[in-house]
Enzyme design. Sequence first.
Site, PDB file in Angstrom:
ATOM      1  N   MET A 107      -0.192  -3.255   1.123  1.00 16.95           N
ATOM      2  CA  MET A 107      -0.247  -4.674   0.977  1.00 16.95           C
ATOM      3  C   MET A 107       0.754  -5.321   2.065  1.00 16.95           C
ATOM      4  O   MET A 107       0.423  -6.468   2.139  1.00 16.95           O
ATOM      5  CB  MET A 107      -0.403  -4.943   0.061  1.00 16.95           C
ATOM      6  N   GLY A 154      11.315  -0.581  -1.303  1.00 22.82           N
ATOM      7  CA  GLY A 154      10.428   0.395  -2.289  1.00 22.82           C
ATOM      8  C   GLY A 154       9.535   0.992  -0.983  1.00 22.82           C
ATOM      9  O   GLY A 154       8.917   2.107  -0.896  1.00 22.82           O
ATOM     10  N   HIS A 155       8.795   0.005  -0.271  1.00 19.73           N
ATOM     11  CA  HIS A 155       7.539   1.051   0.796  1.00 19.73           C
ATOM     12  C   HIS A 155       8.302   1.684   1.904  1.00 19.73           C
ATOM     13  O   HIS A 155       7.958   3.124   2.503  1.00 19.73           O
ATOM     14  CB  HIS A 155       6.873  -0.347   2.001  1.00 19.73           C
ATOM     15  N   SER A 184       7.230  -7.303  -3.639  1.00 21.60           N
ATOM     16  CA  SER A 184       6.572  -7.956  -2.750  1.00 21.60           C
ATOM     17  C   SER A 184       7.059  -9.500  -3.166  1.00 21.60           C
ATOM     18  O   SER A 184       7.034 -10.743  -2.441  1.00 21.60           O
ATOM     19  CB  SER A 184       5.583  -7.596  -2.034  1.00 21.60           C
TER      20      SER A 184
HETATM   21  O1  PAF Z   1       0.137  -0.821  -4.278  1.00 27.81           O
HETATM   22  C1  PAF Z   1      -0.418  -1.446  -3.672  1.00 27.81           C
HETATM   23  O2  PAF Z   1      -0.274  -2.465  -2.589  1.00 27.81           O
HETATM   24  C2  PAF Z   1      -2.172  -1.507  -3.325  1.00 27.81           C
HETATM   25  O3  PAF Z   1      -2.313  -1.827  -4.470  1.00 27.81           O
HETATM   26  C3  PAF Z   1      -2.517  -0.812  -2.712  1.00 27.81           C
HETATM   27  C4  PAF Z   1      -2.768   0.282  -3.887  1.00 27.81           C
HETATM   28  C5  PAF Z   1      -2.076  -0.397  -1.264  1.00 27.81           C
HETATM   29  C6  PAF Z   1      -4.568  -0.975  -2.433  1.00 27.81           C
HETATM   30  O4  PAF Z   1      -4.758  -1.573  -1.783  1.00 27.81           O
END
Ligand code: PAF
Length: 281
Positions: free
Chosen positions: A30, A36-37, A186
């Site tokens: 999102m 982490g991402h 976030s």
């Molecule tokens: O973990 C997240 O950021 C959200 O729940 C996801 C998996 C992108 C779904 O909107």
Amino acid sequence: MRLIRTIKQMQDLTSKLHRQGRIIGFVPTMGALHEGHLSLMRAARKRCDAVVVSLFVNPTQFGPNEDYARYPRDARGDAVLCRREKVDLLFMPTAEAVYPEGHDTQIRVGRIGEVLEGALRPGHFSGVATVVAKLFQMIQPDVAFFGQKDYQQTVVIRQLVRDLNFPVKIVACPTVRENDGLAMSSRNRYLSMEERRAARILFKALQKGKALLQQGERDATTVQEEMTRLIRQEPMAKIDYVSVGHPETLEDVSRIEGPVILLLAVWIGKTRLIDNALVKL
Ligand code: PAF
């Protein structure tokens, strides 16, 4: 890196990649990206030929009084980070494209989506499952990467993939933490300096639970109570739940005889944080 904005373009590109025999790794996000991402993107890069990241703040997984409107958004900064990680395709659909006028299908994941987070955030996992299923249809990934920080979400997604026969392998990657243990999220951006300091209590409570288990404590109520007692010592913290559960069903355990998952949801001021620790005995 290519920026993709339409579903049709996305589907055409991934079909082409499949025809070329390339393995597609997918990281759904999102946005408001953090380490982490980035760790998920690196895991995808290692295992797959092409890496697709989606950036979509999904309205259907937020309750009416939750933080959808103020959720941090930084598409430009996120794109820079993705480019740096050598992401191949960055998919940024609009809410109107994902949920056009007349969209009326929702996926309801059963029991696993209705306990803990699901009980406190009604409809949350239905929103997550629906958007993830839709993104899988748009991107057709071979492997999808999720952070272990959202532990229940990974269990819900595995259930979804099993039940709806998605040909996607789910990989859960370890939680990335700040130096003092706070799980990256976030939502940490919402914390004031004082709240940021108070937020360390989540990791401390998990460590406390883990230590008790490693020292031989086998009564789940004792572990749960000790963790609760510690969190209550932090005046800025308000507990939603502290759970000692089975790692797959998330059901409360009483006598601990195997691996357990410690799960927490705690408010620090106006910010709700979650964290967890898997303890393998
Ligand atoms: O973990 C997240 O950021 C959200 O729940 C996801 C998996 C992108 C779904 O909107």
